[in-house]
Design an enzyme around this catalytic site. Structure first.
Site, PDB file in Angstrom:
ATOM      1  N   LEU A   1       0.816  -1.221   0.000  1.00  0.00           N
ATOM      2  CA  LEU A   1       0.000   0.000   0.000  1.00  0.00           C
ATOM      3  C   LEU A   1       0.847   1.267   0.000  1.00  0.00           C
ATOM      4  O   LEU A   1       0.378   2.323   0.394  1.00  0.00           O
ATOM      5  CB  LEU A   1      -0.914   0.003   1.228  1.00  0.00           C
ATOM      6  N   SER A   2       2.074   1.180  -0.470  1.00  0.00           N
ATOM      7  CA  SER A   2       2.932   2.372  -0.459  1.00  0.00           C
ATOM      8  C   SER A   2       2.456   3.436  -1.441  1.00  0.00           C
ATOM      9  O   SER A   2       2.800   4.611  -1.298  1.00  0.00           O
ATOM     10  CB  SER A   2       4.374   1.988  -0.784  1.00  0.00           C
ATOM     11  N   MET A   3       1.656   3.050  -2.456  1.00  0.00           N
ATOM     12  CA  MET A   3       1.140   4.018  -3.424  1.00  0.00           C
ATOM     13  C   MET A   3      -0.362   4.247  -3.263  1.00  0.00           C
ATOM     14  O   MET A   3      -1.016   4.745  -4.176  1.00  0.00           O
ATOM     15  CB  MET A   3       1.448   3.534  -4.845  1.00  0.00           C
TER      16      MET A   3
ATOM     17  N   LYS B   1       7.160   3.856  -7.338  1.00  0.00           N
ATOM     18  CA  LYS B   1       7.044   5.117  -6.603  1.00  0.00           C
ATOM     19  C   LYS B   1       6.764   6.239  -7.598  1.00  0.00           C
ATOM     20  O   LYS B   1       6.744   6.046  -8.808  1.00  0.00           O
ATOM     21  CB  LYS B   1       8.330   5.431  -5.817  1.00  0.00           C
TER      22      LYS B   1
ATOM     23  N   ASN C   1       1.550   7.153  -0.274  1.00  0.00           N
ATOM     24  CA  ASN C   1       1.235   6.910   1.125  1.00  0.00           C
ATOM     25  C   ASN C   1       2.494   7.259   1.929  1.00  0.00           C
ATOM     26  O   ASN C   1       3.247   6.381   2.364  1.00  0.00           O
ATOM     27  CB  ASN C   1       0.824   5.452   1.329  1.00  0.00           C
TER      28      ASN C   1
END
Length: 319
Positions: free
Chosen positions: A130-132, A185, A238
């Site tokens: 869920l980094s994006m 990213k 995120n």
């Protein structure tokens, strides 16, 4: 009296006089002229019948006149054809995967084309974290193209890219994605830009960056740094749950694999990715001066009016 069964091609006859048969050698008679006499015991296959087998009588005459061994009898054409058809219709028992030459060539070409497209043109990817978020969620599937950065332009701020992590990025923390070390990213700054994070805002070259795509404002601080040549600065949308450049530093351009351009799963997200930076650039464009079709000097005496003449028309514009 014992009966002998002669299995010559085309007919089956029962011979009632056994003395008419003499000892037989398997080297002198083709297989189709063998006898099958089940009631004669273990030695039944060692006998033949010259009175019925015309081919054998011909060979006997040839060998008696010339003193040379007879030529081998040619097999029956009908049986040879039927045997060939049976061999063609049935796969070889020693091959587990019967593939002919044409099929092998087709499969090889398909694999080669697929490999070239995936390596040099585009490739599908899925999102593992869920980094994006909120742009991507776990198990979203996207398409990343690889032609833009190779032939058209360099990465710019706002691009969502996939890349191999910079040297040393995976030494501090061990993640499951080390088996396939590809990150995704967003580029926030390029070479020569000054990057700083303070008070929950990203500053690039001293100006606060408007970022409508992030999930939360960053809860950390990043001291001012300059992006080196041939590098970019990347961060996840995120911000507080992303392992990105604010932890391991700028990313070399040579590590970039491609640019995310399309989402194809789930279907409710099907389509191209929004270009937020292009919308922001449009907002910053200066607005055009107003055009006035009458003299407004009485209402706005503080304006300097400019006379504009175009053909038969004449009007004044405030400057």
């Amino acid at each position: 009296m014992q009966h002998v069964l002669c299995s010559a091609p085309g007919s089956t006859r029962v011979i009632s006089s056994l003395p008419s048969c003499r000892p037989w050698s398997p080297l002198h008679c083709p297989p189709q002229h063998k006898l099958s006499t089940p009631r004669l015991g273990a030695g039944w296959w060692q006998r033949r019948c010259p009175g019925i087998c015309k081919a054998r009588r011909t060979q006997d005459k040839h060998s008696a006149s010339s003193g040379q061994p007879p030529p081998p009898a040619s097999p029956s054409p009908s049986k040879t054809a039927s045997t060939d058809e049976a061999n063609d219709s049935q796969p070889s028992s020693g091959s587990r995967f019967p593939i002919n030459k044409d099929d092998a060539i087709t499969i090889g070409i398909a694999l080669a084309v697929s490999f070239l497209i995936r390596t040099f043109v585009a490739e599908p990817r899925f999102i593992p974290s869920l980094s994006m978020f909120p742009l991507f969620e776990v198990n979203d599937h996207i398409v990343c193209e690889k032609l833009t950065y190779r032939f058209t332009r360099d990465p710019k701020a706002g691009d969502v890219i996939i890349f191999n992590p910079a040297a040393g990025a995976l030494e501090e923390k061990q993640y499951f994605w080390q088996q396939d070390p590809v990150f995704i990213k967003r580029v926030v700054a390029v070479e020569g830009d000054d990057v700083e994070v303070k008070e929950g805002t990203l500053f690039v070259n001293g100006q606060a960056r408007e970022e409508p795509y992030i999930y939360q404002k960053p809860a950390y601080k990043l001291k001012k740094l300059t992006v080196p040549a041939n590098n970019v600065f990347v961060m996840g949308d995120n911000r507080n749950n992303s392992y990105d450049s604010h932890l391991w530093g700028p990313l070399p351009k040579q590590n970039i694999l491609g640019r995310a351009v399309w989402t194809y799963w789930p279907l409710n997200k099907f389509g191209s990715l929004p270009d937020h930076m292009q919308l922001e650039e449009r907002k910053q464009l200066p607005s055009a001066p107003p055009i006035v079709d009458k003299d407004i000097s009485g209402a706005h005496s503080d304006l300097v009016l400019m006379q504009v003449t175009s053909g038969p028309f004449s009007f004044k514009v405030g400057s």
